[in-house]
Design an enzyme around this catalytic site. Structure first.
Site, PDB file in Angstrom:
ATOM      1  CG  HIS A 125      -2.359  -0.546   0.807  1.00  0.00           C
ATOM      2  ND1 HIS A 125      -3.277  -0.155  -0.008  1.00  0.00           N
ATOM      3  CD2 HIS A 125      -2.778  -1.703   1.562  1.00  0.00           C
ATOM      4  CE1 HIS A 125      -4.008  -0.915   0.095  1.00  0.00           C
ATOM      5  NE2 HIS A 125      -4.028  -1.984   0.720  1.00  0.00           N
TER       6      HIS A 125
ATOM      7  CD  GLU B 277      -0.602   3.468  12.338  1.00  0.00           C
ATOM      8  OE1 GLU B 277      -0.197   3.563  13.458  1.00  0.00           O
ATOM      9  OE2 GLU B 277      -0.622   2.673  11.754  1.00  0.00           O
TER      10      GLU B 277
ATOM     11  CG  ASP C  34      -2.888   1.110   3.645  1.00  0.00           C
ATOM     12  OD1 ASP C  34      -2.649   2.696   3.316  1.00  0.00           O
ATOM     13  OD2 ASP C  34      -1.668   1.052   4.374  1.00  0.00           O
TER      14      ASP C  34
ATOM     15  CE1 TYR D  28      -6.482   7.831 -12.748  1.00  0.00           C
ATOM     16  CE2 TYR D  28      -4.934   7.590 -14.426  1.00  0.00           C
ATOM     17  CZ  TYR D  28      -5.448   7.044 -13.280  1.00  0.00           C
ATOM     18  OH  TYR D  28      -4.834   5.896 -12.455  1.00  0.00           O
TER      19      TYR D  28
END
Ligand code: ZN
Ligand code: ZN
Length: 431
Positions: free
Chosen positions: A131, A410, A136, A334
């Protein structure tokens, strides 16, 4: 301040402040309660990354969670996508929030207890799976948002649709050229929706910061192929050749004038890059043909049309002047990630509420791309960036996305949960 003034202030300010912040307090409280779980989900996804359209384990965990929250859940959309619908207690708009689930063929170098050990054979090459773009965290954050908003279900003034999509990075398989978002749009995921929100974590933006940009935010991407055909000859007798190497060199130089001389760069930038040139096998043979490939980045359809036309004019006419031919193929990949200006202006106070005014930054146009853009072609959308870099790190040297050292702090995730939840309830006009 005397007691009476204080009491008067209290009496007048409290009901108003309470009405404005009660909802925000509730979101904050629910978000804090789910923070540790979000981090644990993310670690689990990080340890078990899955490539585009193979996100079956991830999708299974997502679906179980959404079902446990009492949502209507549809699985197997756009191969492995999961959509959960949370119907609020009151009537109102349908607001959509999206997360992407796919990992990348990158071998992780971080020394983490939840480091990825997954490997794959990617187009014939052994590689780790990682990831390395932070999807994630997107999945874990949106699972957290689902829990926060499900906890307020009876009070919700409308419906929230949670999209967990596969394959944001696109599929390399030459037979299918697609992205999870594009396929979900084709399957009708946006048909009953009023607006869409999404975020991308950023490893070079400090935790606590949200970045946004109204209008064109990330580039449209087109792939460019140019095949120049001349006439082969002995390298010692160039007069009997039509040299595709010299012609291609002139074309490469000619292409440089598009951005410098045709694009109105004071409005918004553009990029034309030739990334590879292939031609010839030996020092004394002038080859018959040369192939070049490259990428085009633009921020509006008008700019895109102009650049495509100039590439053809320059390529074909330089080739013709040399007696060669240039076959030019441009494939649209894109679209532009375009944040609806009205929606962005309407939602800016929500971002400032959760992050604090000083922590909401306007960003420069990003030359990378997002398949979130496919949703925004259907309905107004807002795509923001969330800080994931340790506050004391240097953005210049922090490892970028798609690299083996890509790292996320995190502690930044909970702001993502709060931001997306706040955007949804504020869009519904709740207070
Ligand atoms: Zn990526
Ligand atoms: Zn990404």
């Amino acid at each position: 301040m005397n007691k009476i003034t204080l009491t008067i202030l209290f009496l007048f300010s409290f009901p108003l402040a309470h009405a404005q912040s009660g909802l925000q307090d509730r979101i904050n409280k629910n978000a804090m309660a789910v923070e540790q779980q979000v981090i644990e989900w993310r670690r689990d996804f990080h340890e078990h990354p899955e490539l585009g359209n193979e996100e079956t384990r991830t999708a299974g965990i997502v679906a179980d969670h959404l079902k446990s929250l009492g949502m209507d859940v549809t699985e197997g959309l756009a191969v492995t996508g999961v959509v959960g619908v949370l119907k609020g207690g009151q009537a109102g708009p349908t607001v959509t929030i999206r997360a992407d689930m796919d990992a990348l063929p990158v071998t992780e170098r971080n020394d983490l207890p939840f480091k990825s050990q997954v490997t794959t054979n990617y187009n014939g090459q052994e590689s780790g799976v990682m990831h390395a773009c932070g999807h994630d965290s997107h999945v874990a954050i949106l699972m957290g948002v689902a829990e926060v908003l499900a906890g307020m279900k009876d009070d919700l003034k409308g419906t929230v649709k949670f999209i967990f999509q596969p394959a944001e990075e696109g599929l390399e398989d030459k037979t299918v050229e697609s992205w999870g978002a594009k396929q979900l749009v084709e399957e009708g995921v946006m048909d009953d929706v009023d607006a869409i929100f999404g975020l991308h974590i950023n490893s070079q933006t400090p935790v606590g910061v949200i970045k946004y940009k109204p209008g064109p935010s990330m580039a449209a991407v087109d792939n460019l192929e140019i095949q120049v055909k001349g006439r082969q000859a002995h390298g010692a007798y160039p007069w009997s050749s039509i040299d595709p190497i010299v012609t291609s060199s002139q074309i490469v130089m000619g292409l440089q004038t598009i951005v410098s001389r045709n694009v109105k760069i004071i409005e918004i930038p553009a990029i034309v890059t030739i990334g590879a040139i292939h031609g010839g096998v030996r020092h004394n043979i002038i080859p018959e043909e040369v192939e070049m490939i490259g990428t085009i980045r633009t921020y509006s359809e008008a700019q895109q049309t102009l650049i495509h036309r100039r590439i053809r004019e320059i390529g074909e006419n330089i080739a013709e002047s040399a007696g060669a031919t240039a076959e030019i193929n441009i494939k649209k990949m894109y679209p532009v990630t375009f944040n609806d200006p009205e929606l962005t202006a309407m939602m800016l106070p929500s971002l400032e509420k959760v992050a604090g005014k000083d922590n909401v930054w306007l960003h420069d146009p990003v030359t990378g791309a997002e398949d979130f853009s496919f949703y925004q072609k259907e309905k107004p959308g807002l795509f923001i960036f969330l800080g994931g870099m340790p506050a004391d790190a240097d953005p210049e040297t922090a490892p970028s996305h798609h690299t083996p050292d890509f790292y996320l702090d995190e502690s930044g995730f909970v702001l993502g949960v709060r931001a997306l939840s706040q955007l949804a309830v504020d869009y519904m006009g709740m207070n």
